[in-house]
Design a protein around this motif. Structure first.
Motif, PDB file in Angstrom:
ATOM      1  N   TYR A   1       1.825   1.390  -3.317  1.00  0.00           N
ATOM      2  CA  TYR A   1       1.321   2.194  -4.345  1.00  0.00           C
ATOM      3  C   TYR A   1       1.114   3.900  -3.714  1.00  0.00           C
ATOM      4  O   TYR A   1       1.195   4.571  -5.186  1.00  0.00           O
ATOM      5  N   ALA A   2       1.052   4.498  -2.953  1.00  0.00           N
ATOM      6  CA  ALA A   2       1.256   5.757  -2.757  1.00  0.00           C
ATOM      7  C   ALA A   2       2.258   6.705  -3.605  1.00  0.00           C
ATOM      8  O   ALA A   2       2.067   7.468  -3.515  1.00  0.00           O
TER       9      ALA A   2
ATOM     10  N   TYR B   1       2.415   2.431 -10.216  1.00  0.00           N
ATOM     11  CA  TYR B   1       0.958   2.336  -9.798  1.00  0.00           C
ATOM     12  C   TYR B   1       0.527   1.080  -9.472  1.00  0.00           C
ATOM     13  O   TYR B   1      -0.630   0.689  -8.117  1.00  0.00           O
ATOM     14  N   ILE B   2      -0.840   1.199 -10.571  1.00  0.00           N
ATOM     15  CA  ILE B   2      -1.439   0.550 -11.228  1.00  0.00           C
ATOM     16  C   ILE B   2      -1.224  -0.960 -11.019  1.00  0.00           C
ATOM     17  O   ILE B   2      -2.035  -2.348 -10.588  1.00  0.00           O
TER      18      ILE B   2
ATOM     19  N   GLN C   1       2.640   6.702  -6.809  1.00  0.00           N
ATOM     20  CA  GLN C   1       1.109   7.815  -7.467  1.00  0.00           C
ATOM     21  C   GLN C   1       1.758   8.738  -7.610  1.00  0.00           C
ATOM     22  O   GLN C   1       2.070   9.757  -7.839  1.00  0.00           O
TER      23      GLN C   1
ATOM     24  N   GLU D   1       3.374   5.485 -13.502  1.00  0.00           N
ATOM     25  CA  GLU D   1       1.311   5.111 -13.742  1.00  0.00           C
ATOM     26  C   GLU D   1       1.418   3.459 -14.063  1.00  0.00           C
ATOM     27  O   GLU D   1       0.344   3.136 -12.582  1.00  0.00           O
TER      28      GLU D   1
ATOM     29  N   ARG E   1       0.616  -1.577  -0.135  1.00  0.00           N
ATOM     30  CA  ARG E   1      -0.204   0.098   0.300  1.00  0.00           C
ATOM     31  C   ARG E   1       1.079   1.686   0.711  1.00  0.00           C
ATOM     32  O   ARG E   1       0.748   2.085  -0.420  1.00  0.00           O
TER      33      ARG E   1
ATOM     34  N   SER F   1      -1.388  -1.734  -7.472  1.00  0.00           N
ATOM     35  CA  SER F   1      -3.360  -1.598  -7.147  1.00  0.00           C
ATOM     36  C   SER F   1      -3.499  -3.498  -7.025  1.00  0.00           C
ATOM     37  O   SER F   1      -4.120  -3.804  -6.065  1.00  0.00           O
ATOM     38  N   GLU F   2      -3.031  -3.968  -8.073  1.00  0.00           N
ATOM     39  CA  GLU F   2      -3.463  -5.030  -8.485  1.00  0.00           C
ATOM     40  C   GLU F   2      -3.225  -5.709  -7.202  1.00  0.00           C
ATOM     41  O   GLU F   2      -3.783  -6.968  -6.760  1.00  0.00           O
ATOM     42  N   ASP F   3      -2.191  -6.277  -6.628  1.00  0.00           N
ATOM     43  CA  ASP F   3      -1.137  -7.149  -5.934  1.00  0.00           C
ATOM     44  C   ASP F   3      -1.324  -7.147  -4.742  1.00  0.00           C
ATOM     45  O   ASP F   3      -1.863  -7.591  -4.116  1.00  0.00           O
ATOM     46  N   VAL F   4      -1.650  -5.595  -4.178  1.00  0.00           N
ATOM     47  CA  VAL F   4      -2.325  -5.260  -3.169  1.00  0.00           C
ATOM     48  C   VAL F   4      -4.056  -5.977  -3.034  1.00  0.00           C
ATOM     49  O   VAL F   4      -4.001  -6.731  -1.751  1.00  0.00           O
ATOM     50  N   ASP F   5      -4.506  -6.351  -3.995  1.00  0.00           N
ATOM     51  CA  ASP F   5      -5.675  -6.694  -3.502  1.00  0.00           C
ATOM     52  C   ASP F   5      -6.281  -7.909  -3.371  1.00  0.00           C
ATOM     53  O   ASP F   5      -6.434  -9.164  -2.632  1.00  0.00           O
TER      54      ASP F   5
END
Length: 160
Positions: free
Chosen positions: A27-28, A53-54, A31, A50, A24, A57-61
């Motif tokens: 990601y921040a 961070y995209i 970004q 970009e 996370r 984001s998928e890895d975090v989810d």
């Protein structure tokens, strides 16, 4: 074991929580780099961050959903994640360098830390007999994604 995060996870669940927090934070971080870049390399840097961070984001989810599915949603306590992200930020972030090169190098450093943390997490899960085939596959995939991001970051700053 870790270069600059100064953490030693003592059990697999804490290690999973810290892994989610680090992702996370990444990601921040990416970004913010995406927003901050300017100058001659603007478009390529803007697009690189970009994409980074995209992807994160998928890895975090993925890891958050797998963690909830295998263990419990209480592991994803938001306050704990924010506290961990704050610790990462305090140990890691500095504004005393050329911003673009620093963004790239520090991103690469964080990816190395993530790869080590993924290895430690997997070993702890194995030792504690909590590993599942799905978790094993997920951790390996996250490691591969991190290596891919590291490659792009290193290629970007080695060409400067």
């Amino acid at each position: 074991i870790f270069l600059f995060l100064s953490i030693e996870p003592t059990d697999s669940l804490k290690s999973l929580v810290f892994t989610i927090s680090l992702l996370r934070y990444l990601y921040a971080y990416y970004q913010n780099c995406h927003w901050q870049v300017s100058g001659a390399n603007f478009y390529s840097a803007h697009k690189l961050f970009e994409d980074l961070y995209i992807g994160v984001s998928e890895d975090v989810d993925d890891i958050a959903e797998q963690t909830i599915g295998v263990f419990d949603k209480s592991l994803l306590n938001f306050s704990t994640q924010i506290e961990s992200m704050g610790k990462i930020h305090q140990k890691f972030y500095s504004t005393n360098e050329d911003y673009y090169v620093a963004f790239l190098k520090k991103g690469a450093q964080l990816e190395i830390e993530l790869q080590k943390l993924l290895d430690v997490t997997k070993e702890l899960l194995i030792q504690e007999k909590k590993i599942t085939s799905g978790l094993d596959d997920l951790l390996m995939g996250l490691g591969a994604n991190s290596e891919h991001r590291s490659y792009h970051l290193k290629q970007s700053f080695s060409s400067l």
